[in-house]
Design a protein around this motif. Structure first.
Motif, PDB file in Angstrom:
ATOM      1  N   ALA A  83       0.834  -1.202   0.000  1.00 12.53           N
ATOM      2  CA  ALA A  83       0.000   0.000   0.000  1.00 12.53           C
ATOM      3  C   ALA A  83       0.873   1.258   0.000  1.00 12.53           C
ATOM      4  O   ALA A  83       0.570   2.233  -0.712  1.00 12.53           O
ATOM      5  CB  ALA A  83      -0.924  -0.005   1.219  1.00 12.53           C
ATOM      6  N   ALA A  84       1.953   1.244   0.784  1.00 13.46           N
ATOM      7  CA  ALA A  84       2.862   2.398   0.800  1.00 13.46           C
ATOM      8  C   ALA A  84       3.508   2.577  -0.568  1.00 13.46           C
ATOM      9  O   ALA A  84       3.649   3.712  -1.056  1.00 13.46           O
ATOM     10  CB  ALA A  84       3.925   2.209   1.884  1.00 13.46           C
ATOM     11  N   HIS A  85       3.883   1.477  -1.185  1.00 11.64           N
ATOM     12  CA  HIS A  85       4.492   1.548  -2.516  1.00 11.64           C
ATOM     13  C   HIS A  85       3.476   2.098  -3.526  1.00 11.64           C
ATOM     14  O   HIS A  85       3.827   2.951  -4.358  1.00 11.64           O
ATOM     15  CB  HIS A  85       4.987   0.161  -2.927  1.00 11.64           C
ATOM     16  N   ASN A  86       2.248   1.624  -3.462  1.00 11.95           N
ATOM     17  CA  ASN A  86       1.209   2.118  -4.372  1.00 11.95           C
ATOM     18  C   ASN A  86       0.924   3.603  -4.143  1.00 11.95           C
ATOM     19  O   ASN A  86       0.729   4.362  -5.105  1.00 11.95           O
ATOM     20  CB  ASN A  86      -0.076   1.305  -4.218  1.00 11.95           C
ATOM     21  N   CYS A 124      13.172   9.777  -0.643  1.00  9.91           N
ATOM     22  CA  CYS A 124      12.644   9.676   0.732  1.00  9.91           C
ATOM     23  C   CYS A 124      11.635   8.545   0.846  1.00  9.91           C
ATOM     24  O   CYS A 124      11.654   7.769   1.812  1.00  9.91           O
ATOM     25  CB  CYS A 124      11.982  10.992   1.147  1.00  9.91           C
ATOM     26  N   THR A 125      10.758   8.450  -0.108  1.00 11.88           N
ATOM     27  CA  THR A 125       9.739   7.404  -0.086  1.00 11.88           C
ATOM     28  C   THR A 125      10.383   6.023  -0.101  1.00 11.88           C
ATOM     29  O   THR A 125      10.006   5.135   0.677  1.00 11.88           O
ATOM     30  CB  THR A 125       8.788   7.565  -1.285  1.00 11.88           C
ATOM     31  N   ALA A 126      11.357   5.836  -0.968  1.00  8.07           N
ATOM     32  CA  ALA A 126      12.028   4.534  -1.054  1.00  8.07           C
ATOM     33  C   ALA A 126      12.725   4.197   0.267  1.00  8.07           C
ATOM     34  O   ALA A 126      12.623   3.074   0.771  1.00  8.07           O
ATOM     35  CB  ALA A 126      13.024   4.528  -2.208  1.00  8.07           C
ATOM     36  N   MET A 131      12.733   1.292   5.396  1.00  9.40           N
ATOM     37  CA  MET A 131      12.937   1.341   6.839  1.00  9.40           C
ATOM     38  C   MET A 131      11.687   0.852   7.582  1.00  9.40           C
ATOM     39  O   MET A 131      11.801   0.095   8.551  1.00  9.40           O
ATOM     40  CB  MET A 131      13.271   2.770   7.277  1.00  9.40           C
ATOM     41  N   ALA A 132      10.523   1.276   7.129  1.00  9.59           N
ATOM     42  CA  ALA A 132       9.287   0.846   7.784  1.00  9.59           C
ATOM     43  C   ALA A 132       9.095  -0.662   7.663  1.00  9.59           C
ATOM     44  O   ALA A 132       8.697  -1.330   8.624  1.00  9.59           O
ATOM     45  CB  ALA A 132       8.095   1.583   7.171  1.00  9.59           C
ATOM     46  N   ALA A 135      11.520  -2.325  10.046  1.00 11.31           N
ATOM     47  CA  ALA A 135      11.045  -2.168  11.421  1.00 11.31           C
ATOM     48  C   ALA A 135       9.867  -3.104  11.705  1.00 11.31           C
ATOM     49  O   ALA A 135       9.818  -3.738  12.767  1.00 11.31           O
ATOM     50  CB  ALA A 135      10.635  -0.713  11.677  1.00 11.31           C
ATOM     51  N   ASP A 136       8.956  -3.207  10.769  1.00 12.03           N
ATOM     52  CA  ASP A 136       7.819  -4.109  10.955  1.00 12.03           C
ATOM     53  C   ASP A 136       8.275  -5.562  11.057  1.00 12.03           C
ATOM     54  O   ASP A 136       7.751  -6.345  11.845  1.00 12.03           O
ATOM     55  CB  ASP A 136       6.813  -3.959   9.809  1.00 12.03           C
ATOM     56  N   ARG A 137       9.252  -5.942  10.263  1.00 16.04           N
ATOM     57  CA  ARG A 137       9.772  -7.315  10.331  1.00 16.04           C
ATOM     58  C   ARG A 137      10.441  -7.575  11.683  1.00 16.04           C
ATOM     59  O   ARG A 137      10.299  -8.656  12.251  1.00 16.04           O
ATOM     60  CB  ARG A 137      10.757  -7.574   9.192  1.00 16.04           C
ATOM     61  N   LEU A 138      11.170  -6.587  12.186  1.00 10.79           N
ATOM     62  CA  LEU A 138      11.801  -6.744  13.498  1.00 10.79           C
ATOM     63  C   LEU A 138      10.746  -6.888  14.597  1.00 10.79           C
ATOM     64  O   LEU A 138      10.879  -7.727  15.495  1.00 10.79           O
ATOM     65  CB  LEU A 138      12.727  -5.563  13.795  1.00 10.79           C
ATOM     66  N   VAL A 139       9.716  -6.090  14.522  1.00 13.26           N
ATOM     67  CA  VAL A 139       8.624  -6.202  15.496  1.00 13.26           C
ATOM     68  C   VAL A 139       7.966  -7.572  15.384  1.00 13.26           C
ATOM     69  O   VAL A 139       7.649  -8.216  16.380  1.00 13.26           O
ATOM     70  CB  VAL A 139       7.594  -5.065  15.300  1.00 13.26           C
TER      71      VAL A 139
END
Length: 151
Positions: A83-86, A124-126, A131-132, A135-139
């Protein structure tokens, strides 16, 4: 043989017989105690084995549940990343449309600024999307470890 010798012999035979009977009875009694101890030991071993099996099953179920939850979280992470990529692609399209309209609306400096803005925003988006996702994978990994840890 005289009667004294016969009496002594009879008493020795009687004492020997009594000793033998006592020995036999005591052996029988101790045999029962040993058999009871063996039964108790087998019973305790079976109980301990069953308890260990139950604990192992519970831990395996907990581990399986943790993995299932991790799979669900991973799917959510992938959907959020997509969704972020889209959204970023849509924003890039909007900026491209704006850039196409700029020649009619403004001077060359506006086009240069729009190009710079598009490049900076794309970078910035990339970076932030990557990074997000990390971070989600680490969580997700952290939660999997917490869920899988025996309680």
């Amino acid at each position: 043989m005289n009667s004294l010798a016969l009496r002594i012999l009879a008493q020795l035979v009687g004492a020997g017989f009594a000793f033998g009977v006592g020995w036999y009875v005591n052996g029988w009694r101790l045999g029962q105690q040993i058999a009871k101890i063996e039964r108790d030991q087998v019973e305790a071993a079976a109980t301990a084995s069953e308890t260990a099996r139950l604990k192992e099953r519970a831990w395996n179920k907990q581990l399986e549940d943790a993995r299932n939850e991790a799979t669900k979280r991973e799917a959510t992470i992938r959907a959020d990343a997509a969704a972020a990529h889209n959204a970023a692609d849509g924003l890039r399209g909007d900026i491209a449309d704006l850039r196409r309209q700029l020649p009619e609306l403004a001077a060359d400096a506006c086009r240069q600024r729009a190009d710079t803005l598009a490049d900076v925003l794309s970078q910035c988006t990339a970076r932030y999307s990557g990074m997000a996702e990390t971070a989600d994978r680490l969580v997700n990994d952290r939660q999997t470890l917490i869920d899988a840890w025996p309680k």
